[in-house]
Design a protein around this motif. Sequence first.
Motif, PDB file in Angstrom:
ATOM      1  N   VAL A  52       0.629  -1.492   0.254  1.00 20.42           N
ATOM      2  CA  VAL A  52       0.005   0.046  -0.011  1.00 20.42           C
ATOM      3  C   VAL A  52       0.824   1.185  -0.049  1.00 20.42           C
ATOM      4  CG1 VAL A  52      -1.786   1.311   1.162  1.00 20.42           C
ATOM      5  CG2 VAL A  52      -1.731  -1.288   1.335  1.00 20.42           C
ATOM      6  N   TYR A  53       1.875   1.176   0.500  1.00 18.43           N
ATOM      7  CA  TYR A  53       2.948   2.471   0.941  1.00 18.43           C
ATOM      8  C   TYR A  53       4.249   1.987   0.242  1.00 18.43           C
ATOM      9  CZ  TYR A  53      -0.940   3.927   4.095  1.00 18.43           C
ATOM     10  OH  TYR A  53      -1.959   4.318   4.321  1.00 18.43           O
ATOM     11  N   PRO A  54       4.537   1.728  -1.062  1.00 12.93           N
ATOM     12  CA  PRO A  54       5.648   1.504  -1.628  1.00 12.93           C
ATOM     13  C   PRO A  54       6.710   2.960  -1.478  1.00 12.93           C
ATOM     14  CG  PRO A  54       4.096   2.050  -3.129  1.00 12.93           C
ATOM     15  CD  PRO A  54       3.411   1.852  -2.047  1.00 12.93           C
ATOM     16  N   SER A  55       7.882   2.645  -1.152  1.00 14.57           N
ATOM     17  CA  SER A  55       8.777   3.908  -1.215  1.00 14.57           C
ATOM     18  C   SER A  55       8.194   4.939  -0.416  1.00 14.57           C
ATOM     19  CB  SER A  55       8.976   4.321  -2.588  1.00 14.57           C
ATOM     20  OG  SER A  55       9.520   3.234  -3.601  1.00 14.57           O
ATOM     21  N   ILE A  56       7.975   4.747   0.864  1.00 13.15           N
ATOM     22  CA  ILE A  56       7.249   5.694   1.560  1.00 13.15           C
ATOM     23  C   ILE A  56       8.322   7.144   2.110  1.00 13.15           C
ATOM     24  CG2 ILE A  56       7.595   4.562   3.921  1.00 13.15           C
ATOM     25  CD1 ILE A  56       4.817   5.315   4.771  1.00 13.15           C
ATOM     26  N   LEU A  57       9.369   6.599   2.416  1.00 14.07           N
ATOM     27  CA  LEU A  57      10.251   7.461   2.668  1.00 14.07           C
ATOM     28  C   LEU A  57      10.951   8.507   1.653  1.00 14.07           C
ATOM     29  CD1 LEU A  57      12.955   5.612   5.072  1.00 14.07           C
ATOM     30  CD2 LEU A  57      10.932   7.339   5.843  1.00 14.07           C
ATOM     31  N   GLU A  58      10.596   7.983   0.349  1.00 14.19           N
ATOM     32  CA  GLU A  58      11.069   9.170  -0.621  1.00 14.19           C
ATOM     33  C   GLU A  58       9.892   9.858  -1.129  1.00 14.19           C
ATOM     34  OE1 GLU A  58      11.591   5.635  -0.557  1.00 14.19           O
ATOM     35  OE2 GLU A  58      13.535   6.009  -0.352  1.00 14.19           O
ATOM     36  N   LYS A  59       8.485   9.214  -0.778  1.00 12.61           N
ATOM     37  CA  LYS A  59       7.561  10.152  -1.168  1.00 12.61           C
ATOM     38  C   LYS A  59       6.318  10.511  -0.388  1.00 12.61           C
ATOM     39  CE  LYS A  59       6.914   6.968  -5.307  1.00 12.61           C
ATOM     40  NZ  LYS A  59       6.360   5.668  -5.904  1.00 12.61           N
ATOM     41  N   TYR A  60       6.522  10.677   1.091  1.00 10.93           N
ATOM     42  CA  TYR A  60       5.924  11.018   2.040  1.00 10.93           C
ATOM     43  C   TYR A  60       5.608  12.426   2.129  1.00 10.93           C
ATOM     44  CZ  TYR A  60       9.278  12.777   5.168  1.00 10.93           C
ATOM     45  OH  TYR A  60      10.567  13.355   5.638  1.00 10.93           O
ATOM     46  N   ASN A  61       6.469  13.364   1.495  1.00 12.56           N
ATOM     47  CA  ASN A  61       6.376  14.726   1.453  1.00 12.56           C
ATOM     48  C   ASN A  61       5.332  15.316   0.119  1.00 12.56           C
ATOM     49  OD1 ASN A  61       8.005  15.756   3.543  1.00 12.56           O
ATOM     50  ND2 ASN A  61       9.865  15.391   2.215  1.00 12.56           N
ATOM     51  N   ASN A  62       5.039  14.161  -0.715  1.00  8.52           N
ATOM     52  CA  ASN A  62       4.035  14.578  -1.807  1.00  8.52           C
ATOM     53  C   ASN A  62       2.714  14.290  -1.250  1.00  8.52           C
ATOM     54  OD1 ASN A  62       2.573  14.526  -4.145  1.00  8.52           O
ATOM     55  ND2 ASN A  62       3.709  13.061  -5.341  1.00  8.52           N
ATOM     56  N   THR A  63       1.842  15.285  -1.283  1.00 11.33           N
ATOM     57  CA  THR A  63       0.605  15.502  -0.459  1.00 11.33           C
ATOM     58  C   THR A  63      -0.371  14.415  -1.045  1.00 11.33           C
ATOM     59  OG1 THR A  63       0.688  17.761  -0.182  1.00 11.33           O
ATOM     60  CG2 THR A  63      -1.390  16.802   0.232  1.00 11.33           C
ATOM     61  N   SER A  64      -0.255  14.204  -2.416  1.00 13.11           N
ATOM     62  CA  SER A  64      -1.273  13.185  -3.037  1.00 13.11           C
ATOM     63  C   SER A  64      -0.716  11.882  -2.555  1.00 13.11           C
ATOM     64  CB  SER A  64      -1.199  13.277  -4.661  1.00 13.11           C
ATOM     65  OG  SER A  64       0.048  12.903  -4.988  1.00 13.11           O
ATOM     66  N   TYR A  65       0.290  11.547  -2.346  1.00  8.86           N
ATOM     67  CA  TYR A  65       1.000  10.316  -2.007  1.00  8.86           C
ATOM     68  C   TYR A  65      -0.147   9.490  -0.793  1.00  8.86           C
ATOM     69  CZ  TYR A  65       3.709   6.141  -0.191  1.00  8.86           C
ATOM     70  OH  TYR A  65       4.195   5.040  -0.019  1.00  8.86           O
ATOM     71  N   PHE A  66      -0.672  10.215   0.291  1.00  6.54           N
ATOM     72  CA  PHE A  66      -1.295   9.824   1.425  1.00  6.54           C
ATOM     73  C   PHE A  66      -2.877   9.886   1.008  1.00  6.54           C
ATOM     74  CE2 PHE A  66       2.641  10.576   3.893  1.00  6.54           C
ATOM     75  CZ  PHE A  66       2.847   9.118   4.361  1.00  6.54           C
ATOM     76  N   GLN A  67      -3.138  10.876   0.383  1.00  4.67           N
ATOM     77  CA  GLN A  67      -4.500  11.093  -0.129  1.00  4.67           C
ATOM     78  C   GLN A  67      -5.183   9.850  -0.913  1.00  4.67           C
ATOM     79  OE1 GLN A  67      -4.373  14.495  -2.678  1.00  4.67           O
ATOM     80  NE2 GLN A  67      -4.688  15.885  -1.157  1.00  4.67           N
ATOM     81  N   GLU A  68      -4.186   9.268  -1.615  1.00  2.00           N
ATOM     82  CA  GLU A  68      -4.700   8.189  -2.416  1.00  2.00           C
ATOM     83  C   GLU A  68      -4.471   6.731  -1.667  1.00  2.00           C
ATOM     84  OE1 GLU A  68      -1.990   8.550  -5.576  1.00  2.00           O
ATOM     85  OE2 GLU A  68      -3.058  10.172  -6.673  1.00  2.00           O
ATOM     86  N   ARG A  69      -3.958   6.661  -0.360  1.00  2.00           N
ATOM     87  CA  ARG A  69      -3.800   5.500   0.195  1.00  2.00           C
ATOM     88  C   ARG A  69      -4.337   5.227   1.444  1.00  2.00           C
ATOM     89  NH1 ARG A  69       0.360   6.809  -3.362  1.00  2.00           N
ATOM     90  NH2 ARG A  69       1.224   4.950  -4.376  1.00  2.00           N
TER      91      ARG A  69
END
Length: 222
Positions: A58-75
């Motif tokens: 569900v959260y691939p590459s979380i450390l590289e993408k967690y600053n992207n707002t849409s990353y957590f919006q979609e998961r």
Amino acid sequence: MRLTVGRDQSDIEKIRDFAEWLLDIGEGKLGGINDGETVIDILINDPHDPIGSLIKFVYPSILEKYNNTSYFQERAILAPKNEVVQEINNHLLLKFLGDEVEYLSSDSICQSEFVHDQFDANLYSPDVLNDLKVSGLPNYKLVLKIGVPVMLLRNIDQKNGLCNGTKLQVISFGKRVIEAHIISGTNIGNRTFIPRMSLTPSEKKILSNSEEDSFHWLYVLQ
């Protein structure tokens, strides 16, 4: 209802179609006649670490993408019980860098609640109060890190988008306040401050602990 907030009409229709599809599955309206056997795709491929396997999917590459707002919006990960939610949160929290910040709720009660009754401190010891698991309230200990997403448990300020189910991402910590920016709803990107506040449980049997002082958060990534 939460997913449709701030979405355009085409997205709202897709969300409603998906909700109806889930209901049809639950009511057995989908699929054809079979002998009771079927094939189910399972996302958990590591029997020794099922939660870690699910998080990785569900959260691939979380450390590289967690600053992207849409990353957590979609998961999101849904769980049937609060105990499972807590276990998932603990796993996810370990993946974030930085120091943990711990907030505790009140571990004593107001004796004025017992003006007409005898007060027995042994019945309301800190261990007893801290062990309470109350619907609608967070557990007595909340552990967070900078960057983790959280979800509100209460309607705090509907005008500014701080409603039950709103997702936020933690920016900084104070002694009695948490700073975060909104990542879902109609006010995405706005910064806000969530203070400590008193919560009253709805269950009558535990209203003696009604002055529990806590944050209006559901634990990380619910």
